[in-house]
Design a protein around this motif. Sequence first.
Motif, PDB file in Angstrom:
ATOM      1  N   SER B  64       0.849  -1.196   0.000  1.00  0.00           N
ATOM      2  CA  SER B  64       0.000   0.000   0.000  1.00  0.00           C
ATOM      3  C   SER B  64       0.883   1.244   0.000  1.00  0.00           C
ATOM      4  O   SER B  64       2.067   1.181   0.357  1.00  0.00           O
ATOM      5  N   ILE B  65       0.277   2.347  -0.417  1.00  0.00           N
ATOM      6  CA  ILE B  65       0.983   3.633  -0.437  1.00  0.00           C
ATOM      7  C   ILE B  65       0.212   4.597   0.451  1.00  0.00           C
ATOM      8  O   ILE B  65      -1.004   4.744   0.314  1.00  0.00           O
ATOM      9  N   GLY B  66       0.904   5.210   1.379  1.00  0.00           N
ATOM     10  CA  GLY B  66       0.260   6.178   2.267  1.00  0.00           C
ATOM     11  C   GLY B  66       0.854   7.553   2.043  1.00  0.00           C
ATOM     12  O   GLY B  66       2.049   7.687   1.782  1.00  0.00           O
ATOM     13  N   VAL B  73      -7.726  16.114   5.875  1.00  0.00           N
ATOM     14  CA  VAL B  73      -8.060  14.959   5.042  1.00  0.00           C
ATOM     15  C   VAL B  73      -9.329  14.331   5.620  1.00  0.00           C
ATOM     16  O   VAL B  73      -9.336  13.913   6.777  1.00  0.00           O
ATOM     17  N   THR B  74     -10.399  14.307   4.844  1.00  0.00           N
ATOM     18  CA  THR B  74     -11.643  13.738   5.371  1.00  0.00           C
ATOM     19  C   THR B  74     -11.536  12.210   5.414  1.00  0.00           C
ATOM     20  O   THR B  74     -10.616  11.631   4.835  1.00  0.00           O
ATOM     21  N   ASN B  75     -12.496  11.602   6.100  1.00  0.00           N
ATOM     22  CA  ASN B  75     -12.477  10.142   6.206  1.00  0.00           C
ATOM     23  C   ASN B  75     -12.677   9.476   4.843  1.00  0.00           C
ATOM     24  O   ASN B  75     -12.340   8.305   4.669  1.00  0.00           O
ATOM     25  N   ALA B 106      -4.658   8.293   2.514  1.00  0.00           N
ATOM     26  CA  ALA B 106      -4.182   9.650   2.787  1.00  0.00           C
ATOM     27  C   ALA B 106      -4.492  10.034   4.218  1.00  0.00           C
ATOM     28  O   ALA B 106      -5.464   9.565   4.804  1.00  0.00           O
ATOM     29  N   GLY B 107      -3.648  10.873   4.800  1.00  0.00           N
ATOM     30  CA  GLY B 107      -3.867  11.333   6.168  1.00  0.00           C
ATOM     31  C   GLY B 107      -3.234  12.691   6.392  1.00  0.00           C
ATOM     32  O   GLY B 107      -2.426  13.155   5.583  1.00  0.00           O
ATOM     33  N   ASN B 108      -3.617  13.314   7.491  1.00  0.00           N
ATOM     34  CA  ASN B 108      -2.990  14.578   7.887  1.00  0.00           C
ATOM     35  C   ASN B 108      -1.562  14.298   8.356  1.00  0.00           C
ATOM     36  O   ASN B 108      -1.297  13.268   8.976  1.00  0.00           O
ATOM     37  N   LEU B 148      -6.208   5.797  14.685  1.00  0.00           N
ATOM     38  CA  LEU B 148      -6.061   7.250  14.630  1.00  0.00           C
ATOM     39  C   LEU B 148      -7.431   7.903  14.802  1.00  0.00           C
ATOM     40  O   LEU B 148      -8.391   7.508  14.149  1.00  0.00           O
ATOM     41  N   ILE B 149      -7.493   8.894  15.691  1.00  0.00           N
ATOM     42  CA  ILE B 149      -8.746   9.632  15.874  1.00  0.00           C
ATOM     43  C   ILE B 149      -8.680  10.863  14.963  1.00  0.00           C
ATOM     44  O   ILE B 149      -8.141  11.908  15.349  1.00  0.00           O
ATOM     45  N   THR B 150      -9.189  10.721  13.754  1.00  0.00           N
ATOM     46  CA  THR B 150      -9.082  11.807  12.786  1.00  0.00           C
ATOM     47  C   THR B 150     -10.298  12.720  12.819  1.00  0.00           C
ATOM     48  O   THR B 150     -10.300  13.769  12.187  1.00  0.00           O
TER      49      THR B 150
END
Lengths: 310, 310
Positions: B64-66, B73-75, B106-108, B148-150
């Motif tokens: 995977s690529i993160g 970044v929304t859910n 994707a993530g913050n 993670l609590i996003t």
Amino acid sequence: MYKIGIDIGGMSIKAGIVANGEIIQREVKETNQSGGLDNIIDDITELVNKLLAKCELDINNIDSIGIGFPGVVTNEGRVTCVNIGLENASIIPKLQERLKGTIVRAGNDANVAALAEYVYGSMKGYNSGVMITLGTGIGGGIVIDGKLITGSNGIGAEIGHTMVATNYYDCNCGNNGCFETFCSATAIIKYAQKLLQEGRNTIIRDMCKNTLENITAKMVFDAYKENDQVAVEIINRFKKYLAMGIGNIVNFIDPAVISVGGGVSNASDIILDGLSEEVKKHLPLKQTKIGDIVIAKFKNDAGIIGASAL
Amino acid sequence: MYKIGIDIGGMSIKAGIVANGEIIQREVKETNQSGGLDNIIDDITELVNKLLAKCELDINNIDSIGIGFPGVVTNEGRVTCVNIGLENASIIPKLQERLKGTIVRAGNDANVAALAEYVYGSMKGYNSGVMITLGTGIGGGIVIDGKLITGSNGIGAEIGHTMVATNYYDCNCGNNGCFETFCSATAIIKYAQKLLQEGRNTIIRDMCKNTLENITAKMVFDAYKENDQVAVEIINRFKKYLAMGIGNIVNFIDPAVISVGGGVSNASDIILDGLSEEVKKHLPLKQTKIGDIVIAKFKNDAGIIGASAL
């Protein structure tokens, strides 16, 4: 199956048999002011037995008993509650013994109220929610994916003691700037007393018969509705900091819903008016969506109902 | 199996192939300042292909690529990132198409750094952890039970914009009192500049060659080690508010560990000295245990490693 919820307060212990989120029988008892573990256990046992007798039920008909305490409850169920003389008290094993092995669970009272709202009330159906109870102080409870976030040492969620700004008086906890020194009922009363002491002209003076100790938060909200300019100043200040405190919650964990409860939340129209827009000003990206802000469903019953859902 | 982590910054895009939390191959590229979705996708694709070529791997060898973005970044994976011209951009489907169906997440960036620390670094083995990165601003990331609590809208955890007290200058976000205006590297520099502008006598003046723009947080910490009284004043102020900000985290969700990262955390001895005791002063019950406060393990690599763990 029935559950029992018990709400331990500084003045009274309230208990109820709960079925599907509704209290079907109630009992109440004055809190034993001398405190201590044995007294609390005696009181709870007495209340449970009275409830069972009233409903002609046996303890075996009770699925579980939940208790909400106004203090810190660790994940192992140890309770520290200065008002009623408990310090790191292991209450669960002793109670279970007295109650013939019935499952007993304990939680912090504000967390328990959040659970009531999440399972049966204003936060039902949301993935995550934070409840703040605006009363004498401010309590908080966080639920994420159906789970109460009580913290690794049972501190969470002391949202009333998160700091938001510098204030003109210190909090009971010894710090300056706690959220509850801006937005609790006590904070509203204190600020009203301050303005009256400064000689300001307001109808609150008549309402309290010129005795500052008589002032209540309700009086201030009532005066606000009459467009009393001192009341408007007090409530605008309260709302400014409420938006900051809720802004902190959003910037912190961005819940799908924030529920405002406690006595102050009776002024729901005034509280909700323009609140979401004010909260959004505290986001780094102003255009981001935020969770819903709602008023709690349960008033005095949140403690019993939430405790039963533990 | 290999993973790829990509760390999008305002100046550069860093990418790495990661195996068991270690970066085995790296690539870097300047961020295209004209921004836009297509440019970002081109850049990421180029970096991924270069990495694969260097390691003689095929895209099918990549699990995977993160990607970590400095924005919201929304859910659903939609990215808003003002600096690089993304607004609610749906980057994942397009990238997956370009990368032959490989899973893309994707993530913050601050959340991703927290994940790196939780999975491989300073917060490994704890049930719950909060990371704060003290850099130009303050970023935050919360992990509870491995998740993670996003937040419900991707805002969490903008801990840098939670408010702690009234400050002498406003935050870029338009508010007064954000945590990052007290405890970021920028905040330390600004306060040093203020004291030098007031004509205070300090060795920082020599260090920066009497040019305020040259002041760095490192200079202030270096001067502190020399017992320079102005530096002591600046660092004591920084530490006071750091304890307040961490106190807010503890009162809010009481994590089992709090990890302090970012450039400022290089001064680890100075930061940790007495910090836990100061934080405990912000609890309503002072005797309650709190989580460990530690220094982050990963420095510049947190972004790549954390993104790969998404």
